[in-house]
Every structure is written in structure tokens, then in C-alpha cells.
Design an enzyme around this catalytic site. Structure first.
Site, PDB file in Angstrom:
ATOM      1  N   TYR A   2       0.819  -1.208   0.000  1.00  0.00           N
ATOM      2  CA  TYR A   2       0.000   0.000   0.000  1.00  0.00           C
ATOM      3  C   TYR A   2       0.858   1.265   0.000  1.00  0.00           C
ATOM      4  CZ  TYR A   2      -3.599  -3.377   1.079  1.00  0.00           C
ATOM      5  OH  TYR A   2      -4.420  -4.458   1.048  1.00  0.00           O
ATOM      6  N   CYS A  29      -0.802 -10.412   3.062  1.00  0.00           N
ATOM      7  CA  CYS A  29      -2.246 -10.298   3.244  1.00  0.00           C
ATOM      8  C   CYS A  29      -2.987 -10.546   1.935  1.00  0.00           C
ATOM      9  CB  CYS A  29      -2.572  -8.916   3.792  1.00  0.00           C
ATOM     10  SG  CYS A  29      -4.264  -8.702   4.307  1.00  0.00           S
ATOM     11  N   GLU A  30      -2.449 -10.028   0.875  1.00  0.00           N
ATOM     12  CA  GLU A  30      -3.041 -10.218  -0.445  1.00  0.00           C
ATOM     13  C   GLU A  30      -1.971 -10.787  -1.360  1.00  0.00           C
ATOM     14  OE1 GLU A  30      -4.604  -6.458  -1.640  1.00  0.00           O
ATOM     15  OE2 GLU A  30      -5.698  -6.200   0.227  1.00  0.00           O
TER      16      GLU A  30
END
Length: 76
Positions: A2, A29-30
């Protein structure tokens, strides 16, 4: 991840010169998450230990460990 910046050290090679560019990725997380891209680090070899500083607590912690699908709270 991010757009954040995480300082990364090769913990067992402190003081070694930065000589190779790496992308530091993994099951975060992703699927598209990366902790660092195009990062200049000392040469990394199998068995080396990377220290990811100032990463903070992962909101998606539950997804970073291998749990049965029913443990992931609504996934599936």
C-alpha cells in the site's frame, strides 16, 4: 504494501555492502503484496535472515499463517 516503506536488513550480514537489487515478497495479506521492490541489499543466500523493521501489526494476521479454511472467518 500500500505504498509504505519498510526498512529491511539482512540480519546475519550487518555491515556487508549492499550489492544486489531484490524484491522482498511473501505470503502477506493479499497475493500481490510486496514488502520491498527494487531494494538494494547485501547478497542474500539460502539460510539468511531478513529483518523487516517498522512493519507494525498486520490487520490480516490471520491470513498470514496456515489455518484450515473454516478458521479464517467467512472465507469460502
Amino acid at each position: 504494501m500500500y505504498g509504505s516503506y519498510h526498512h529491511i536488513l539482512v540480519a546475519n550480514r550487518l555491515g556487508a555492502p549492499n550489492e544486489q537489487v531484490y524484491d522482498v515478497v511473501g505470503p502477506i495479506c493479499e497475493s500481490g503484496d510486496a514488502l520491498a521492490k527494487d531494494r538494494l541489499l547485501p547478497k542474500v543466500e539460502e539460510g539468511d535472515l531478513l529483518a523487516v523493521l517498522n512493519a507494525g501489526l498486520m490487520v490480516c494476521y490471520e491470513f498470514t499463517i496456515q489455518l484450515p479454511a473454516e478458521s479464517c472467518g467467512g472465507i469460502g
